[in-house]
Design an enzyme around this catalytic site. Structure first.
Site, PDB file in Angstrom:
ATOM      1  CB  SER A   1     -24.919  -8.123 -24.477  1.00  0.00           C
ATOM      2  OG  SER A   1     -23.747  -8.748 -23.971  1.00  0.00           O
ATOM      3  N   GLY A   2     -24.738 -11.223 -25.811  1.00  0.00           N
ATOM      4  CA  GLY A   2     -23.874 -11.985 -26.710  1.00  0.00           C
ATOM      5  C   GLY A   2     -22.417 -11.876 -26.296  1.00  0.00           C
ATOM      6  N   GLY A   3     -22.126 -10.978 -25.361  1.00  0.00           N
ATOM      7  CA  GLY A   3     -20.780 -10.881 -24.798  1.00  0.00           C
ATOM      8  C   GLY A   3     -20.528 -12.095 -23.910  1.00  0.00           C
ATOM      9  CB  VAL A   4     -17.400 -13.805 -22.897  1.00  0.00           C
ATOM     10  CG1 VAL A   4     -16.649 -12.749 -22.138  1.00  0.00           C
ATOM     11  CG2 VAL A   4     -17.068 -15.170 -22.353  1.00  0.00           C
ATOM     12  CG  ASP A   5     -18.367 -10.654 -18.794  1.00  0.00           C
ATOM     13  OD1 ASP A   5     -17.511 -11.520 -19.060  1.00  0.00           O
ATOM     14  OD2 ASP A   5     -18.089  -9.458 -18.610  1.00  0.00           O
ATOM     15  CB  SER A   6     -24.609 -11.296 -20.644  1.00  0.00           C
ATOM     16  OG  SER A   6     -24.380 -11.262 -22.027  1.00  0.00           O
TER      17      SER A   6
ATOM     18  CE  LYS B   1     -14.182 -10.371 -20.557  1.00  0.00           C
ATOM     19  NZ  LYS B   1     -15.464  -9.671 -20.578  1.00  0.00           N
TER      20      LYS B   1
ATOM     21  N   GLY C   1       0.843  -1.189   0.000  1.00  0.00           N
ATOM     22  CA  GLY C   1       0.000   0.000   0.000  1.00  0.00           C
ATOM     23  C   GLY C   1       0.871   1.229   0.000  1.00  0.00           C
TER      24      GLY C   1
ATOM     25  CG  HIS D   1       5.526  -5.734  -4.635  1.00  0.00           C
ATOM     26  ND1 HIS D   1       4.267  -5.505  -4.139  1.00  0.00           N
ATOM     27  CD2 HIS D   1       6.275  -4.680  -4.261  1.00  0.00           C
ATOM     28  CE1 HIS D   1       4.254  -4.352  -3.492  1.00  0.00           C
ATOM     29  NE2 HIS D   1       5.457  -3.828  -3.549  1.00  0.00           N
TER      30      HIS D   1
ATOM     31  CB  CYS E   1       5.421  -4.085   0.132  1.00  0.00           C
ATOM     32  SG  CYS E   1       6.244  -2.524  -0.146  1.00  0.00           S
ATOM     33  CE1 TYR E   2       1.469   1.020   5.757  1.00  0.00           C
ATOM     34  CE2 TYR E   2      -0.266  -0.647   5.707  1.00  0.00           C
ATOM     35  CZ  TYR E   2       0.281   0.507   6.248  1.00  0.00           C
ATOM     36  OH  TYR E   2      -0.355   1.145   7.279  1.00  0.00           O
TER      37      TYR E   2
ATOM     38  CD  GLU F   1       2.442  -8.389  -5.355  1.00  0.00           C
ATOM     39  OE1 GLU F   1       3.185  -9.162  -4.725  1.00  0.00           O
ATOM     40  OE2 GLU F   1       2.265  -7.204  -5.028  1.00  0.00           O
TER      41      GLU F   1
END
Ligand code: XMP
Length: 517
Positions: free
Chosen positions: A229-234, A373, A58, A175, A85-86, A177
């Protein structure tokens, strides 16, 4: 969500830019984890009963007046803790060691020498072998807390890692990560598996099982609708629910007339293949007439958002007797609203079906709210979604309306659709489509002079936007080969009537944004 494996690691967020990365790395090691703000109560931590806790980095100093802190009692719960770190400085400060205040930051690569190749450094080599790690800190450890020992150092940082003699408490100044830390994966895996005793069992198969059970329990015999919507999420949201309680779900696909060339037809054909019950609404004219004469981007977004809700609501009432609304909310949206930093300020109002659940007294079902995602894409593949759909670029809810600067008209929509289709076709055939975050065309409402054959032309300009990004929070313009750009430009100018000039957008985000409005 129902965690059928039962193992979980908490990442407490102290405002680091890389908090989400920590969570992703833990999940990549196939251990389930969640991010919470640093001020989560001890009761809640006890109730969750995690196998381990990671304190993120942080920007603060432990000496700041408002320095974010956890209660020292966190170290009395018997749960392994890794401070990064922090997080390490805070551990030191809380357990009565001493943090040295510094007014300049050490930022960038450093060489780490390991003094104790055990526990979190298991399998790595002892000093004099060194490893590249990534540092980004101001303050550092001056005196270790009682019962802690130093287990690694670097040239500029005498205590680059520490551990408690008996309890499972660790701290690293670097770090683990970030990818520039070459031993980052080893350090995190050692903490998860050797220290916390986790098993690498979290994967999309276990997610699917957990999510299916959870949907069944929550929904019972209730009916659901989903905005598709045809998007991957929906689409993944709908597929998951379909799998759990198929006949109770109706997906509503609203064509707002602002979609890309042939998009509605393509999406509908896909959805049919997937065996989903889809209710198609062609509302293009409604949207277009509402948008008449409107130039302001925010007004356009608001009109489209409101009209969408209206259409959706009418259709939902027609279906009748609905109890739940399913949404493809992802984990970054959830974290954004609960994290240390609080909700980020609104730069553009993003349209979704917000407001609808209240108006219609619907309960929300968000089966993807714990996924990133890339994890959603893995689920999509498992659910049998075709690659074309899984790897589609994100497409904004207000569609082409925010890629036509100024007023949206049917004629302009047609021009943009043709130009955009050429961009996509060339990106796909050249193999670039899958390498970039988004690629699209934007229609500018200005005209420039050109010459075609022997004739003077006075036509519109199309801008091409192609960006690389990991999460759309930041983005850089893609360095496409110049011959590819030439091909795109030639084809648009030759094939799309009404366009005589093409520009390439070379702005990064920030300070620009990905979309032009
Ligand atoms: P910006 O333009 O803010 O876009 O850099 C970031 C990402 O969000 C997408 N975007 C939207 N998505 N509704 C959406 O569902 C919206 O109103 C919207 N506006 C932008 C954009 O395409 C990019 O991926």
């Amino acid at each position: 969500m129902i965690n059928i494996i039962g193992q979980k690691v908490l990442v407490l967020d102290f405002g680091s830019q890389t908090t989400q990365l920590i969570a992703r790395r833990v999940r990549e090691a196939r251990v389930y984890c969640e991010i919470y703000p640093y001020n989560i109560s001890l009761e809640k931590v006890r109730a969750i009963g995690p196998n381990g806790i990671i304190l993120s980095g942080g920007p603060a100093s432990v000496y700041d007046k408002q320095a974010p802190a956890v209660s020292p009692e966190l170290f009395e719960l018997g749960i392994p803790i890794l401070g990064i770190c922090y997080g390490m400085q805070l551990t030191t400060h809380l357990l009565k060691g001493k943090v040295e205040r510094s007014y300049h930051r050490e930022y960038g690569p450093a060489r780490l020498s390991i003094d104790d190749p055990d526990d979190i450094f298991y399998g790595l080599a002892r000093d004099p072998v060194t490893y590249q790690v990534w540092m980004s800190h101001g303050d550092r450890i001056e005196a270790l807390p009682k019962d802690f020992i130093c287990i690694a150092h670097s040239e500029t940082c005498p205590v680059a890692a520490m551990r408690h003699r008996r309890s499972p408490f660790y701290g690293v100044q670097f770090h683990p990560e970030v990818i520039h830390t070459e031993i980052g994966k080893d350090v995190l895996a050692n903490f998860l598996f050797r220290v916390c005793g986790c098993q690498p069992t979290w994967d999309m198969y276990s997610f699917l099982q957990g999510a299916t059970t959870e949907i069944k329990v929550k929904v019972g015999s209730g009916r659901l609708i989903c905005a598709l919507s045809g998007g991957v999420d929906s689409t993944v949201t709908a597929l998951l629910i379909n799998r759990a309680v198929g006949h109770q779900l109706t997906s509503i696909f609203v064509n707002n007339g602002l979609l890309r060339k042939n998009e509605a037809e393509t999406v509908l054909a896909f959805l049919k293949q997937l065996d989903l019950k889809v209710h198609y609404v062609d509302a293009g004219n409604r949207f277009l007439s509402k948008l008449g004469g409107i130039e302001d981007p925010e007004k356009k977004r608001k009109i489209i958002g409101e009209e969408f809700i209206r259409v959706f609501e009418e259709e939902a009432r027609r279906i009748g007797d609905v109890h739940f609304l399913a949404q493809g909310t992802l984990y970054p949206d959830v974290i954004e609203s609960v994290s240390f930093k609080g909700p980020s300020s609104t730069i553009k109002s993003h349209h979704n079906v917000g407001g609808l659940p209240d108006i219609m007294q619907l309960e929300l079902i968000e089966p993807l709210r714990e996924l990133f995602k890339d994890e959603v894409r893995k689920v999509a593949v498992k659910l049998g979604m075709p690659e074309d759909l899984v790897f589609r670029h994100p497409f904004p809810g207000p569609g082409l309306a925010i890629r036509i600067l100024g007023e949206v008209t049917a004629e302009r929509l047609n021009v943009l659709r043709e130009a955009d289709a050429i961009v996509l076709q060339i990106m796909k055939s050249s193999g670039w489509y899958r390498k970039v975050w988004q690629a699209f065309a934007v229609l500018l409402p200005i005209r420039t002079v050109g010459v075609m054959g022997d004739e003077r032309t006075y036509d519109n300009v199309v801008a091409i936007r192609v960006v690389d990004s990991l999460d759309a929070m930041t983005a850089d313009w893609t360095r496409l080969p110049s011959d590819l750009l030439a091909k795109i430009s030639n084809r648009i100018i030759n094939e799309v009537r009404g366009v005589n000039r093409v520009c390439y957008d070379i702005s990064s985000k920030p300070p620009a944004t990905i979309e032009w409005e």
